[in-house]
Scaffold this motif. Structure first.
Motif, mmCIF file in Angstrom:
data_model
loop_
_atom_site.group_PDB
_atom_site.id
_atom_site.type_symbol
_atom_site.label_atom_id
_atom_site.label_comp_id
_atom_site.label_asym_id
_atom_site.label_seq_id
_atom_site.Cartn_x
_atom_site.Cartn_y
_atom_site.Cartn_z
ATOM 1 N N PRO A 186 37.345 -9.765 -15.295
ATOM 2 C CA PRO A 186 37.778 -10.287 -14.122
ATOM 3 C C PRO A 186 36.774 -10.156 -12.862
ATOM 4 O O PRO A 186 37.100 -10.639 -11.711
ATOM 5 N N GLU A 187 35.913 -9.138 -12.925
ATOM 6 C CA GLU A 187 35.017 -8.962 -11.792
ATOM 7 C C GLU A 187 34.108 -10.007 -11.608
ATOM 8 O O GLU A 187 33.273 -9.962 -10.801
ATOM 9 N N VAL A 188 33.914 -10.859 -12.732
ATOM 10 C CA VAL A 188 32.944 -11.908 -12.574
ATOM 11 C C VAL A 188 33.783 -13.389 -12.332
ATOM 12 O O VAL A 188 34.880 -13.532 -13.278
ATOM 13 N N THR A 189 33.525 -14.269 -11.720
ATOM 14 C CA THR A 189 34.113 -15.406 -11.747
ATOM 15 C C THR A 189 33.582 -16.464 -12.648
ATOM 16 O O THR A 189 32.446 -16.724 -12.644
ATOM 17 N N PRO A 191 33.172 -16.261 -2.231
ATOM 18 C CA PRO A 191 34.082 -15.456 -2.533
ATOM 19 C C PRO A 191 35.537 -16.059 -2.597
ATOM 20 O O PRO A 191 35.722 -16.937 -1.884
ATOM 21 N N GLY A 192 36.294 -15.881 -3.742
ATOM 22 C CA GLY A 192 37.835 -16.497 -3.547
ATOM 23 C C GLY A 192 38.072 -17.538 -4.401
ATOM 24 O O GLY A 192 39.096 -18.011 -4.324
ATOM 25 N N ILE A 193 36.918 -18.009 -4.825
ATOM 26 C CA ILE A 193 37.298 -19.349 -5.683
ATOM 27 C C ILE A 193 38.071 -19.136 -6.951
ATOM 28 O O ILE A 193 37.918 -17.899 -7.442
ATOM 29 N N PRO A 194 38.823 -20.029 -7.549
ATOM 30 C CA PRO A 194 39.661 -19.669 -8.795
ATOM 31 C C PRO A 194 38.787 -19.526 -10.003
ATOM 32 O O PRO A 194 37.685 -20.187 -10.196
ATOM 33 N N THR A 195 39.030 -18.320 -10.792
ATOM 34 C CA THR A 195 38.341 -18.171 -12.023
ATOM 35 C C THR A 195 39.037 -18.762 -13.093
ATOM 36 O O THR A 195 40.380 -19.070 -12.919
ATOM 37 N N ARG A 218 27.483 -27.253 -6.654
ATOM 38 C CA ARG A 218 28.748 -26.873 -5.807
ATOM 39 C C ARG A 218 29.258 -25.507 -6.197
ATOM 40 O O ARG A 218 29.458 -24.790 -5.311
ATOM 41 N N TRP A 219 29.577 -25.424 -7.335
ATOM 42 C CA TRP A 219 30.271 -24.089 -8.045
ATOM 43 C C TRP A 219 29.173 -22.970 -8.174
ATOM 44 O O TRP A 219 29.797 -21.987 -7.998
ATOM 45 N N VAL A 260 28.555 -20.395 -14.274
ATOM 46 C CA VAL A 260 29.164 -21.772 -14.297
ATOM 47 C C VAL A 260 28.618 -22.268 -15.883
ATOM 48 O O VAL A 260 27.692 -22.233 -15.994
ATOM 49 N N ASN A 261 29.769 -22.608 -16.335
ATOM 50 C CA ASN A 261 29.651 -23.274 -17.946
ATOM 51 C C ASN A 261 29.872 -24.663 -17.955
ATOM 52 O O ASN A 261 30.480 -25.172 -17.393
ATOM 53 N N VAL A 262 28.707 -25.509 -18.082
ATOM 54 C CA VAL A 262 28.544 -26.753 -18.144
ATOM 55 C C VAL A 262 29.186 -27.369 -19.549
ATOM 56 O O VAL A 262 28.788 -27.112 -20.561
#
Length: 227
Positions: free
Chosen positions: A169-172, A211-215, A205-206, A123-125
């Motif tokens: 792509p293996e990391v969200t 799993p399955g959240i948009p990257t 929240r993020w 998560v990048n703020v």
């Protein structure tokens, strides 16, 4: 058990994000450049402290080594940042080194650990001040505030999120706008902002998304924010 590392977490949004994730059951590493305040915050919250200066390669490497030896990492919250709202060349390197290059330093050091996780998330703020959409929408506060180098750096954070999402792509990867909050960031009065716990809730929240959240997206409390 989900293990999370938060940079710049000794105060403000980072600290309250740590609090909320601890309450949600995460094991939280509270990263801070200032060792005294970081240790105090970690002790107060019940988090683990790790000394981490995002502008120092050796500090970042040592911090991630410590996290790795203790058991691994599932979530990284790149929260550390500084604010300079002018356009002075004297401030440019410091702002970009902390807010942009700092994310690269920490993310690159964290990736070997994150790749071992079943569902790794970064998560990048970021900020609406770095959003071209928000800056050109007269309804949005960002279009009426001269954010200077801070806004420039946050625009770069958004692009980092997009590029990392493509390259790894293996990391969200998710960029987050927590909202204008009552923090001590920069030299502007933020007393009119929302309670810090509200902004931290968006980040938390993020950090807890399954799993399955948009990257490669830019998110705020109300949904997707345009780049």
């Amino acid at each position: 058990m989900t293990t999370t590392l938060i940079t710049g977490a000794n105060r403000g949004l980072g600290r309250d994000t740590a609090r909320q994730l601890l309450e949600a059951g995460h094991t939280v590493w509270l990263g801070a450049r200032d060792e005294a305040s970081g240790r105090a915050a970690a002790a107060d919250l019940g988090a683990r402290f790790v000394h981490l200066d995002v502008t120092d390669d050796d500090s970042v490497a040592a911090a991630l080594d410590q996290v790795g030896v203790a058991g691994g990492l599932d979530v990284l919250v790149n929260n550390a940042g500084i604010a300079r709202y002018g356009m002075r060349s004297a401030d440019a390197l410091a702002v970009l080194d902390t807010n942009v290059v700092g994310i690269v330093r920490v993310t690159e050091a964290a990736l070997p650990l994150l790749r071992r996780s079943a569902h790794p998330v970064v998560v990048n703020v970021s900020s609406a001040l770095g959003s071209f959409t928000a800056n050109h929408d007269t309804v949005r506060p960002a279009s009426h505030f001269v954010s200077g180098l801070y806004g420039v750096s946050k625009a770069a954070v958004s692009m980092l999120t997009v590029q990392y999402a493509r390259a790894v792509p293996e990391v969200t990867f998710v960029a987050v706008e927590p909202g204008y909050s009552q923090t001590g960031l920069g030299d502007v009065d933020h007393s009119g902002g929302q309670p810090v716990e509200d902004g931290a809730a968006v980040i938390a929240r993020w950090a807890q998304a399954g799993p399955g959240i948009p990257t490669g997206t830019f998110q705020e409390a109300g949904g997707v924010l345009g780049w």
